[in-house]
Design a protein around this motif. Structure first.
Motif, PDB file in Angstrom:
ATOM      1  N   TYR A  53       0.859  -1.183   0.000  1.00 32.31           N
ATOM      2  CA  TYR A  53       0.000   0.000   0.000  1.00 32.31           C
ATOM      3  C   TYR A  53       0.895   1.233   0.000  1.00 32.31           C
ATOM      4  O   TYR A  53       1.924   1.256   0.688  1.00 32.31           O
ATOM      5  N   TYR A  54       0.492   2.231  -0.750  1.00 27.21           N
ATOM      6  CA  TYR A  54       1.156   3.524  -0.740  1.00 27.21           C
ATOM      7  C   TYR A  54       0.105   4.608  -0.591  1.00 27.21           C
ATOM      8  O   TYR A  54      -0.923   4.577  -1.266  1.00 27.21           O
ATOM      9  N   ALA A  55       0.386   5.561   0.251  1.00 24.29           N
ATOM     10  CA  ALA A  55      -0.466   6.740   0.314  1.00 24.29           C
ATOM     11  C   ALA A  55      -0.402   7.458  -1.032  1.00 24.29           C
ATOM     12  O   ALA A  55       0.646   7.462  -1.702  1.00 24.29           O
ATOM     13  N   ASP A  56      -1.484   8.065  -1.424  1.00 23.42           N
ATOM     14  CA  ASP A  56      -1.534   8.750  -2.719  1.00 23.42           C
ATOM     15  C   ASP A  56      -0.424   9.795  -2.838  1.00 23.42           C
ATOM     16  O   ASP A  56       0.126   9.998  -3.925  1.00 23.42           O
ATOM     17  N   SER A  57      -0.101  10.424  -1.735  1.00 21.38           N
ATOM     18  CA  SER A  57       0.877  11.508  -1.760  1.00 21.38           C
ATOM     19  C   SER A  57       2.296  11.036  -2.061  1.00 21.38           C
ATOM     20  O   SER A  57       3.158  11.858  -2.401  1.00 21.38           O
ATOM     21  N   VAL A  58       2.555   9.731  -1.939  1.00 20.09           N
ATOM     22  CA  VAL A  58       3.915   9.236  -2.154  1.00 20.09           C
ATOM     23  C   VAL A  58       4.015   8.251  -3.316  1.00 20.09           C
ATOM     24  O   VAL A  58       5.119   7.802  -3.652  1.00 20.09           O
ATOM     25  N   LYS A  59       2.903   7.911  -3.918  1.00 17.73           N
ATOM     26  CA  LYS A  59       2.920   6.957  -5.031  1.00 17.73           C
ATOM     27  C   LYS A  59       3.836   7.444  -6.146  1.00 17.73           C
ATOM     28  O   LYS A  59       3.806   8.614  -6.530  1.00 17.73           O
ATOM     29  N   GLY A  60       4.654   6.534  -6.644  1.00 16.98           N
ATOM     30  CA  GLY A  60       5.570   6.875  -7.719  1.00 16.98           C
ATOM     31  C   GLY A  60       6.872   7.481  -7.232  1.00 16.98           C
ATOM     32  O   GLY A  60       7.812   7.639  -8.026  1.00 16.98           O
ATOM     33  N   ARG A  61       6.962   7.820  -5.950  1.00 20.27           N
ATOM     34  CA  ARG A  61       8.173   8.430  -5.399  1.00 20.27           C
ATOM     35  C   ARG A  61       8.828   7.555  -4.326  1.00 20.27           C
ATOM     36  O   ARG A  61      10.053   7.545  -4.200  1.00 20.27           O
ATOM     37  N   PHE A  62       8.021   6.866  -3.543  1.00 21.28           N
ATOM     38  CA  PHE A  62       8.532   6.047  -2.438  1.00 21.28           C
ATOM     39  C   PHE A  62       8.370   4.568  -2.797  1.00 21.28           C
ATOM     40  O   PHE A  62       7.418   4.176  -3.467  1.00 21.28           O
ATOM     41  N   THR A  63       9.306   3.753  -2.307  1.00 18.13           N
ATOM     42  CA  THR A  63       9.234   2.311  -2.506  1.00 18.13           C
ATOM     43  C   THR A  63       9.563   1.607  -1.199  1.00 18.13           C
ATOM     44  O   THR A  63      10.620   1.858  -0.604  1.00 18.13           O
ATOM     45  N   ILE A  64       8.664   0.725  -0.768  1.00 17.11           N
ATOM     46  CA  ILE A  64       8.894  -0.070   0.430  1.00 17.11           C
ATOM     47  C   ILE A  64       9.461  -1.427   0.026  1.00 17.11           C
ATOM     48  O   ILE A  64       9.127  -1.970  -1.027  1.00 17.11           O
TER      49      ILE A  64
END
Length: 123
Positions: free
Chosen positions: A59-70
């Motif tokens: 799951y990624y918050a919309d605000s970090v999608k495409g920028r953060f990777t877990i």
């Protein structure tokens, strides 16, 4: 003793990158839902990115999608958060957390927490 320890925070300019790490011990890491959360001054703690153990979905918050990777390394009982293109609104204390079984990325569902690492993004 259950321990979660974050590292990798710091001060970075807008557009920069950081990689957070969370080293864990004292519990069966592979059986736990794991995630990253953040809390900015005056705001509620929010889920940034989580891995649900049931099927490995993320799951990624919309605000970090495409920028953060877990990601996670079960052999090392460690989770990571790669943060690219950081923006001033990403400034917050970042926490890693874990809970046994299946959980969504809601901080209220997690019962094991690290102490947090500060991320500050300057404009």
């Amino acid at each position: 003793e259950v321990q979660l320890a974050e590292s990798g925070g710091g001060l970075v300019q807008a557009g920069g990158s950081l990689r957070l790490s969370c080293a864990t011990s004292g519990f069966s890491f592979a059986d736990y839902a794991i995630g990253w959360f953040r809390q900015a001054p005056g705001k509620e703690r929010e889920g940034v990115s989580c891995i649900m153990r049931s099927d490995g979905s993320t799951y990624y918050a919309d605000s970090v999608k495409g920028r953060f990777t877990i990601s996670s390394d079960n052999a090392k009982s460690t989770m990571y958060l790669q943060m690219n293109d950081l923006q001033p609104e990403d400034t917050a204390t970042y926490y890693c957390a874990a809970v046994i079984g299946i959980a969504w990325c809601d901080p209220l569902e997690y019962d094991k927490w690290g102490q947090g690492t500060q991320v500050t993004v300057s404009s």
